[in-house]
Design a protein around this motif. Structure first.
Motif, PDB file in Angstrom:
ATOM      1  N   ALA A 126      10.510   7.605   0.201  1.00  0.00           N
ATOM      2  CA  ALA A 126      11.302   8.928   0.945  1.00  0.00           C
ATOM      3  C   ALA A 126      10.749   8.784   2.436  1.00  0.00           C
ATOM      4  CB  ALA A 126      10.776  10.246   0.394  1.00  0.00           C
ATOM      5  N   THR A 127       9.274   8.410   2.319  1.00  0.00           N
ATOM      6  CA  THR A 127       8.701   8.529   3.966  1.00  0.00           C
ATOM      7  C   THR A 127       9.240   7.419   4.733  1.00  0.00           C
ATOM      8  OG1 THR A 127       6.628   9.052   3.078  1.00  0.00           O
ATOM      9  CG2 THR A 127       6.628   8.031   5.101  1.00  0.00           C
ATOM     10  N   ILE A 128       9.649   6.201   4.150  1.00  0.00           N
ATOM     11  CA  ILE A 128      10.362   4.892   4.757  1.00  0.00           C
ATOM     12  C   ILE A 128      11.841   5.438   5.406  1.00  0.00           C
ATOM     13  CG2 ILE A 128      11.203   2.784   4.803  1.00  0.00           C
ATOM     14  CD1 ILE A 128       8.842   2.057   2.829  1.00  0.00           C
ATOM     15  N   LYS A 129      12.552   6.190   4.204  1.00  0.00           N
ATOM     16  CA  LYS A 129      14.004   6.577   4.667  1.00  0.00           C
ATOM     17  C   LYS A 129      13.898   7.555   5.762  1.00  0.00           C
ATOM     18  CE  LYS A 129      15.945   5.926   0.164  1.00  0.00           C
ATOM     19  NZ  LYS A 129      16.745   6.580  -1.019  1.00  0.00           N
ATOM     20  N   ASP A 130      12.868   8.336   5.857  1.00  0.00           N
ATOM     21  CA  ASP A 130      12.779   9.384   7.019  1.00  0.00           C
ATOM     22  C   ASP A 130      12.312   8.522   8.192  1.00  0.00           C
ATOM     23  OD1 ASP A 130      13.004  11.376   4.978  1.00  0.00           O
ATOM     24  OD2 ASP A 130      11.080  12.137   4.989  1.00  0.00           O
ATOM     25  N   LYS A 131      11.734   7.817   8.348  1.00  0.00           N
ATOM     26  CA  LYS A 131      11.340   7.072   9.381  1.00  0.00           C
ATOM     27  C   LYS A 131      12.586   6.213   9.927  1.00  0.00           C
ATOM     28  CE  LYS A 131       6.308   5.914   8.589  1.00  0.00           C
ATOM     29  NZ  LYS A 131       5.184   4.880   8.437  1.00  0.00           N
ATOM     30  N   LEU A 132      13.299   5.727   9.040  1.00  0.00           N
ATOM     31  CA  LEU A 132      14.480   4.807   9.351  1.00  0.00           C
ATOM     32  C   LEU A 132      15.547   5.690   9.831  1.00  0.00           C
ATOM     33  CD1 LEU A 132      15.374   2.597   6.266  1.00  0.00           C
ATOM     34  CD2 LEU A 132      15.070   1.837   8.657  1.00  0.00           C
ATOM     35  N   PHE A 133      15.541   7.084   9.518  1.00  0.00           N
ATOM     36  CA  PHE A 133      16.429   8.038   9.968  1.00  0.00           C
ATOM     37  C   PHE A 133      15.951   8.369  11.390  1.00  0.00           C
ATOM     38  CE2 PHE A 133      17.384  12.345  10.988  1.00  0.00           C
ATOM     39  CZ  PHE A 133      18.648  12.552  10.805  1.00  0.00           C
TER      40      PHE A 133
ATOM     41  N   GLU B 293       4.090   8.052  -6.714  1.00  0.00           N
ATOM     42  CA  GLU B 293       3.702   7.064  -5.538  1.00  0.00           C
ATOM     43  C   GLU B 293       4.734   6.366  -4.698  1.00  0.00           C
ATOM     44  OE1 GLU B 293       0.606   3.515  -4.289  1.00  0.00           O
ATOM     45  OE2 GLU B 293      -0.010   5.012  -5.900  1.00  0.00           O
ATOM     46  N   TYR B 294       5.290   5.534  -5.552  1.00  0.00           N
ATOM     47  CA  TYR B 294       6.505   4.746  -4.852  1.00  0.00           C
ATOM     48  C   TYR B 294       7.457   5.916  -4.417  1.00  0.00           C
ATOM     49  CZ  TYR B 294       4.482   0.360  -6.803  1.00  0.00           C
ATOM     50  OH  TYR B 294       3.762  -0.605  -7.033  1.00  0.00           O
ATOM     51  N   GLU B 295       7.978   6.754  -4.969  1.00  0.00           N
ATOM     52  CA  GLU B 295       9.093   7.656  -4.666  1.00  0.00           C
ATOM     53  C   GLU B 295       8.515   8.314  -3.340  1.00  0.00           C
ATOM     54  OE1 GLU B 295       9.644  10.245  -7.823  1.00  0.00           O
ATOM     55  OE2 GLU B 295      11.088   8.798  -8.946  1.00  0.00           O
ATOM     56  N   ASN B 296       7.364   8.473  -3.237  1.00  0.00           N
ATOM     57  CA  ASN B 296       6.902   9.316  -2.057  1.00  0.00           C
ATOM     58  C   ASN B 296       7.074   8.294  -0.729  1.00  0.00           C
ATOM     59  OD1 ASN B 296       6.341  11.829  -3.045  1.00  0.00           O
ATOM     60  ND2 ASN B 296       4.293  11.273  -3.410  1.00  0.00           N
ATOM     61  N   GLU B 297       6.681   7.071  -1.100  1.00  0.00           N
ATOM     62  CA  GLU B 297       6.531   6.031  -0.205  1.00  0.00           C
ATOM     63  C   GLU B 297       7.866   5.508   0.337  1.00  0.00           C
ATOM     64  OE1 GLU B 297       4.270   2.129   0.911  1.00  0.00           O
ATOM     65  OE2 GLU B 297       3.983   2.859  -1.084  1.00  0.00           O
TER      66      GLU B 297
ATOM     67  N   LEU C  52      11.348  -1.306   2.210  1.00  0.00           N
ATOM     68  CA  LEU C  52      12.104  -0.225   1.276  1.00  0.00           C
ATOM     69  C   LEU C  52      12.581  -1.017   0.100  1.00  0.00           C
ATOM     70  CD1 LEU C  52      12.913   2.831   0.681  1.00  0.00           C
ATOM     71  CD2 LEU C  52      15.149   2.140   2.073  1.00  0.00           C
ATOM     72  N   MET C  53      12.927  -2.213   0.333  1.00  0.00           N
ATOM     73  CA  MET C  53      13.703  -2.958  -0.819  1.00  0.00           C
ATOM     74  C   MET C  53      12.437  -3.393  -1.854  1.00  0.00           C
ATOM     75  SD  MET C  53      15.954  -6.418  -0.642  1.00  0.00           S
ATOM     76  CE  MET C  53      14.449  -7.286  -0.035  1.00  0.00           C
ATOM     77  N   LEU C  54      11.300  -3.774  -1.117  1.00  0.00           N
ATOM     78  CA  LEU C  54      10.446  -4.390  -2.123  1.00  0.00           C
ATOM     79  C   LEU C  54       9.730  -3.347  -2.905  1.00  0.00           C
ATOM     80  CD1 LEU C  54       8.438  -6.640   0.397  1.00  0.00           C
ATOM     81  CD2 LEU C  54       9.738  -7.193  -1.478  1.00  0.00           C
ATOM     82  N   ILE C  55       9.626  -2.002  -2.153  1.00  0.00           N
ATOM     83  CA  ILE C  55       8.860  -0.629  -2.915  1.00  0.00           C
ATOM     84  C   ILE C  55       9.959  -0.302  -4.178  1.00  0.00           C
ATOM     85  CG2 ILE C  55       8.162   1.542  -2.665  1.00  0.00           C
ATOM     86  CD1 ILE C  55       7.391   0.867   0.261  1.00  0.00           C
ATOM     87  N   GLU C  56      11.216  -0.397  -4.034  1.00  0.00           N
ATOM     88  CA  GLU C  56      12.196   0.108  -4.855  1.00  0.00           C
ATOM     89  C   GLU C  56      12.107  -0.980  -6.095  1.00  0.00           C
ATOM     90  OE1 GLU C  56      15.854   0.273  -2.359  1.00  0.00           O
ATOM     91  OE2 GLU C  56      15.677   2.449  -2.343  1.00  0.00           O
ATOM     92  N   LYS C  57      11.855  -2.179  -5.620  1.00  0.00           N
ATOM     93  CA  LYS C  57      11.933  -3.228  -6.646  1.00  0.00           C
ATOM     94  C   LYS C  57      10.786  -2.959  -7.539  1.00  0.00           C
ATOM     95  CE  LYS C  57      11.898  -8.382  -7.384  1.00  0.00           C
ATOM     96  NZ  LYS C  57      11.917  -9.629  -6.792  1.00  0.00           N
TER      97      LYS C  57
END
Length: 490
Positions: free
Chosen positions: A427-434, A421-425, A390-395
């Motif tokens: 959001a997907t990682i945040k959902d997986k974390l939750f 594309e990055y924003e969707n990815e 998540l940190m790498l994609i946000e960067k």
């Protein structure tokens, strides 16, 4: 977002996921919203009355709290929840975080209803009443079937179903009668009847039980306690209740039982069943099940069954004092003797308990306690991996601005596409974390193990809850050897 839920794979077509999605999509497009397939979240095979088990609904609420969604669309309040308290809680959570709530069938839209909760509450009440009304209707329909002589549920051993009605299986019935005869008139107990059955089974004089090759103690007990063999059918014996957000089956009071005598042909006279069960009740008044502080922890090395406590006693003649013994035995051997397992060397429960108290204290003193068990370590690794990604994609997402505005290496269209594309990815990682944290939130907190040691040192009378936190498994071999796995050590 669009929320979809089906209770079972038998849900009617109008409640199918395809139908729900199609209705929601039509409403969105008719109201000039863009349809996105990925905005659909889905709870499959989960009752609307059980909020805690609905992972997708928990995700919707979490996204609302993070203010990542602006609207949630449901086909109906029935799909949202069938418990009024849950429905109101979901609504309050969504609206409190600025999320618009739409239920299409009822025509409810929080954007236009404002603070007028009466409409939503009224439909929630109807939705909550629906499963109860359905349950009453189903119960009535089932009772009508029983009155017609039809059988509901599992076919009792010794019977077969013909045109939905029970008929005696003449191949099995003689064995059932022998069980009652030996128990009532030969002075045999449950275990002696079991041994007798297995002896006669080898000679071909009785038939084997329904699911196993050999007769077991619990099978004999269940047959003798089963009133079906007198031609009686008991309906409404059990019910389902909701406790702490989860469903649990409990036995109804006897006054609520619906008892149908002469419902089907009897294998034994009712007097034989009453005699057998009067003996059971008489014996039960004398026996108290010993409390096993190591239940679900002790396992047999040979068959994997649980080790249980057996007890016996005698009256000492010189002073008329009752002397008791409690010892460990493989539950499979107890149920079926040597046909199912081997007899372990006798281990007195009191001696075993004292040994485990000593071993846990020694283990705690000998090692540097590692309060991170394997599951928790794995959980942390998974979360750390997702958070790093998540940190790498946000960067990368932040770096897009420099590529577009300063370096001029990408066009505006490329910038917008890559940004989305990055924003969707993200959001997907945040959902997986939750969801990952939701699915693993039952893991034992570290502080519980520390608290267990503190309570352990006080040597309380009942240590079951402490043993469960400190001991993962204890394997007992026939010769008395032990393999102990602790939760707090590698």
């Amino acid at each position: 977002m669009v929320y979809v839920r089906v209770s079972t794979d038998k849900d009617e077509q109008v409640s199918s996921p395809e139908n729900q999605i199609d209705i929601c999509r039509y409403w969105l497009e008719r109201n000039n919203y863009e349809w996105e397939e990925k905005s659909v979240v889905f709870d499959d095979g989960i009752s609307g009355t059980v909020l805690l088990d609905r992972t997708a609904m928990q995700l919707v609420l979490e996204k609302a709290r993070r203010r990542e969604i602006k609207m949630v669309v449901f086909k109906s309040i029935h799909r949202l929840a069938r418990d009024m308290r849950d429905a109101l809680e979901i609504k309050e959570t969504l609206i409190a975080h600025g999320v618009r709530l739409v239920t299409i069938e009822e025509g409810y839209d929080s954007l236009y209803e404002g603070k007028n909760d009466m409409k939503f509450e009224m439909f929630s009440m109807f939705a909550a009443q629906y499963p109860k009304t359905l349950s009453v209707s189903v119960t009535g329909a089932l009772a009508a079937k029983v009155r017609r002589g039809e059988h509901l549920g599992q076919i009792p051993y010794g019977y077969k179903s013909v045109n939905k009605k029970l008929q005696i299986d003449e191949e099995v019935a003689p064995t059932i009668r022998k069980i009652f005869h030996w128990y009532n008139h030969h002075g045999l107990g449950f275990k002696s009847v079991m041994y007798k059955l297995n002896e006669e089974l080898e000679k071909g004089n009785v038939v084997p039980p329904q699911r196993t090759e050999k007769w077991q103690l619990t099978t004999v007990q269940s047959i003798i306690k089963n009133a079906s063999y007198t031609g009686t059918f008991i309906h409404n014996r059990y019910t389902t209740v909701k406790i702490d957000g989860r469903k649990k089956q409990i036995q109804n009071p006897r006054e609520k039982w619906m008892i149908y005598e002469n419902h089907h042909p009897a294998i034994i006279p009712i007097q034989e069943w009453e005699l057998a069960n009067s003996k059971i009740h008489k014996n039960h008044r004398k026996k108290i099940t010993p409390w096993n502080e190591f239940r679900n922890i002790l396992k047999c090395s040979e068959c994997g069954s649980s080790m249980v406590i057996m007890q016996s006693y005698r009256i000492r003649k010189k002073d008329n004092v009752r002397v008791e013994w409690k010892y460990l035995k493989c539950s499979a051997y107890r149920r079926g003797g040597k046909d199912l397992c081997v007899n372990h060397a006798p281990i007195m429960y009191g001696d075993f308990r004292e040994l485990m108290l000593k071993k846990i204290k020694e283990k705690a003193n000998d090692i540097e306690l590692n309060f991170q068990n394997t599951i928790q370590q794995q959980k942390k690794k998974e979360i750390a991996s997702l958070e790093t990604k998540l940190m790498l994609i946000e960067k990368k997402n932040r770096g897009l601005v420099d590529l577009y505005l300063e370096d001029k290496l990408i066009s505006k269209q490329e910038f917008q596409l890559k940004r989305k594309e990055y924003e969707n990815e993200i959001a997907t990682i945040k959902d997986k974390l939750f969801i990952f944290k939701q699915e693993n939130n039952t893991q034992m907190p570290i502080k519980n193990i520390k608290e267990a040691f503190e309570q352990f040192e006080r040597n309380e009378e009942d240590l079951h809850h402490i043993f469960k936190q400190l001991l993962d498994e204890i394997i007992i071999y026939p010769d008395g050897k032990l393999d102990i796995t602790y939760t707090f050590a590698k």
